[in-house]
Design a protein around this motif. Structure first.
Motif: not given
Length: 221
Positions: A92, A97-98, A101, A107-108, A120, A125, A127
């Protein structure tokens, strides 16, 4: 907001893990920790399966890993990346991430390493991963599938399963057992809240953490 996700968000991973024990289920994904935007996440799983590229690729990947899942996801959803625990390259990265979001993704969770952790965090976000790394996935890992059942840290995760992550770790609740597990977790959380209040009021902890506490995770008899 989905009612089950709303209820999940009000709990912590310890209460949910205890509830899973009571129902004879295993759902804690070991080795993961919050690495960016360190706040809890709760939502339904959107899955991504990664793997090494073929030995003799016939063409470049049609798209970068994770992009289809991001484009299909939104609020109250958690992207779960099955990266087989790999830390030699990221499963990832920052642009993902951007984008996640921007779509309101909750979330991840990455079973392995992630990179661009500052991005992130800047995107807000959450993570969760096993490690950070600067090493790109390009040429090292590709997306094999998304939106299909996967396994992360030995725990099966199907699309739509409930995922909760906080400072304690990550736990996955099978969608078909969510109602039972959440009801039990809510009972456990309320019981422990009353115990905490008793301790703060001066009751000796040995009296508070007695037989009833030890039996909180016992299955139905």
């Amino acid at each position: 907001m989905n009612d089950l996700v709303k209820r999940l968000r009000a709990l912590d991973t310890c209460a949910v893990s205890d509830a899973m024990d009571r129902h004879g289920l295993t759902g804690v994904v070991g080795g993961l920790r919050p690495l960016a935007a360190r706040r809890p996440l709760a939502g339904r799983a959107v899955t991504v399966l990664l793997g090494p590229p073929p030995a003799r690729p016939t063409a470049s990947p049609r798209r970068h890993l994770g992009t289809a899942a991001v484009d299909a996801s939104g609020p109250d959803e958690v992207i779960v990346v099955a990266h087989q625990g790999r830390t030699d390259c990221a499963g990832w990265g920052g642009l993902l991430s951007r984008a996640a979001a921007a779509r309101g993704v909750e979330g991840v969770v990455v079973d392995g390493a992630a990179r661009d952790l500052t991005e992130a965090s800047e995107a807000g976000l959450p993570l969760f991963a096993s490690a950070g790394t600067p090493v790109t996935a390009r040429g090292r890992a590709v997306e094999l599938a998304w939106g299909e059942p996967v396994e992360v840290g030995g725990i099966p995760v199907a699309p739509g399963d409930l995922v909760l992550g906080d400072a304690g770790g990550v736990v996955v609740v099978p969608a078909g057992r969510a109602e039972d597990v959440l009801a039990t977790a809510e009972h456990i959380a309320a019981t422990e809240s009353a115990m905490a209040a008793a301790i703060e009021a001066g009751t000796p902890v040995s009296a508070v953490m007695g037989k009833s506490y030890e039996e909180l995770t016992d299955g139905d008899r």
